[in-house]
Write an enzyme that holds these catalytic residues in place. Structure first.
Site, short mmCIF file in Angstrom:
data_model
loop_
_atom_site.label_atom_id
_atom_site.label_comp_id
_atom_site.label_asym_id
_atom_site.label_seq_id
_atom_site.Cartn_x
_atom_site.Cartn_y
_atom_site.Cartn_z
CB SER A 125 -0.88 0.04 0.97
OG SER A 125 -0.13 0.11 2.03
CG ASP A 170 7.18 -3.41 -2.72
OD1 ASP A 170 7.79 -5.03 -2.96
OD2 ASP A 170 7.18 -3.23 -1.32
CE1 TYR A 222 12.19 -6.57 3.71
CE2 TYR A 222 13.97 -4.93 3.85
CZ TYR A 222 12.99 -5.35 2.69
OH TYR A 222 12.93 -4.99 1.79
C1 GLA Z 1 8.98 -5.83 1.43
C2 GLA Z 1 9.67 -5.24 0.19
C3 GLA Z 1 10.72 -5.45 -0.62
C4 GLA Z 1 10.76 -7.14 -0.74
C5 GLA Z 1 9.89 -7.67 0.29
C6 GLA Z 1 10.55 -9.05 0.01
O1 GLA Z 1 7.58 -5.73 0.51
O2 GLA Z 1 9.24 -3.28 0.69
O3 GLA Z 1 11.56 -4.79 -1.45
O4 GLA Z 1 11.68 -7.06 0.08
O5 GLA Z 1 9.75 -7.44 1.49
O6 GLA Z 1 10.92 -9.66 -1.09
#
Ligand code: GLA
Length: 378
Positions: A125, A170, A222
């Site tokens: 989003s 994304d 992350y």
């Molecule tokens: C999130 C991040 C992406 C990617 C994914 C995992 O969506 O924004 O850049 O790293 O996680 O694939």
């Protein structure tokens, strides 16, 4: 006229100059590979962020969101810097900042935002908002800026203004999406190849299961995975894990770092195999085992799944899906399941029942349809 244009007109007493949109995304396969210079295979969703925009009459920019009742957020597009605008409006102000930093002409703007991309579900989003604002700014300025350049501007907003250390998948998916196509992206050089994904022709559907498990990756986990990948690349003496192969893994002494690297190395290979199958015209059911293997790798080696997603994946398979995996950054979010159209009710029922048994909030299940990337609506 779209609803957001009407809202704009009723607030401002005049129509917007234009209305632009950018979609959310689902990733078919290739998770946590994008910040390792690797391969990803997402597609753009029909769910999108929409922005009605016009030049501002005053000396400041103003942005409102249909989803965020309350006063407009104000900032100066000419001077705004990271740290100045918190909350949801950071995605907007950040895109203005990155647009300006990239050297494109930018005046003060009035923006009205609306979005039907579920927030916090791992469907990007935030990238949808950044990309929608990016195409709107380019449109207002009359600048011809290519989709990859706009995706880079949007990503910079996410990384340096919002402060989330994500890769670029994304924003690239949101900008490059196409109806009936997957966006095969080599993140080393941002090369894009569109891959046909015509599921209805094969009697198939790709279900998206929004587990509604809480999900957030701006913080700890992350970044921790990213750091593990960098440690693995350093241990191997390569620029990025993209440059490593399965034969290299035993050279990584630390057991956890080795498992992280194994996920990335095997996931890159799975993306290439899925692209090979689909580009070669194979029956899409053939990718099922690769989706399953991706999930196992995320669960055991990368350790980014949670019970809500593992249960949804297993239930979808028990219900007859040809393959299922978590999609997105992890720790919640969505699961995708490839299913024969006539199995869709059984797959949906299996997942719903598994959640009900555990007393969990009912998941939301919808069909993921590859849809157009960002552009102008009106
Ligand atoms: C999130 C991040 C992406 C990617 C994914 C995992 O969506 O924004 O850049 O790293 O996680 O694939």
């Amino acid at each position: 006229m779209s609803a957001v244009a009407e809202t704009f007109a009723s607030r401002h007493g005049s129509a917007p100059t234009g209305v632009w949109f950018a979609p959310g995304r689902v990733n078919l396969i290739g998770e946590h590979t994008d910040y390792n210079d690797g391969f990803v295979l997402p597609f753009a969703l029909p769910q999108r962020a929409v922005v009605a925009a016009a030049p501002a009459s005053g000396a400041r920019s103003r942005v409102r969101s249909v989803q965020e009742p309350g006063a407009a957020v104000e900032f100066s597009a000419a001077t705004v810097v990271p740290g100045e605008v918190p909350g949801w409006a950071a995605y907007v102000a950040g895109t203005c900042w990155a647009f300006r930093e990239a050297g494109y002409p930018l005046g003060e703007v009035e923006l009205e935002l609306d979005s039907d991309v579920p927030v916090g579900a791992g469907l990007s989003s935030s990238a949808a908002v950044e990309c929608a604002v990016g195409v709107a700014l380019a449109g207002l300025a009359g600048s011809r800026i290519g989709p990859t350049e706009l995706a880079r501007i949007a990503r910079r907003a996410e990384n340096e203004f919002v402060g989330a250390p994500t890769g670029g998948m994304d924003q690239m998916a949101s900008m490059h999406g196409r109806e009936g196509r997957l966006v095969f992206l080599d993140t080393r050089d941002d090369r894009v190849e569109l891959v046909p994904f015509d599921l209805p022709a094969h009697g198939l559907e790709l279900l998206v299961v929004d587990t509604r498990a809480p999900h957030a990756h701006a913080g700890g986990e992350y970044g921790a995975r990213r750091a593990d990948c960098e440690a693995a690349a350093a241990a191997l003496g390569v620029a990025a894990l993209r440059d490593a192969g399965p034969q290299d893994l035993e050279r990584i002494g630390d057991e956890r770092i080795r498992r992280r690297a194994r996920h990335v190395v095997t996931e890159n290979a799975r993306v290439l195999e899925v692209v090979r199958l689909l580009s070669g015209g194979a029956d899409p059911r053939a990718i099922g085992p690769l989706l399953d293997a991706s999930h196992t790798s995320m669960r055991d080696d990368f350790e980014i799944t949670v019970p809500h997603v593992d249960v949804a994946v297993e239930a979808a398979r028990d219900g007859g899906a040809a393959g299922a995996r978590m999609t997105g950054g992890g720790f919640g979010g969505c699961v995708i399941a490839l299913a024969d159209t006539d199995r869709v009710p059984a797959v949906t029922a299996a997942v719903t029942a598994a959640y009900a048994e555990r007393g969990w909030t009912e998941p939301v299940v919808f069909a993921g349809t590859p849809s157009p990337g960002a552009g102008r609506l009106l």
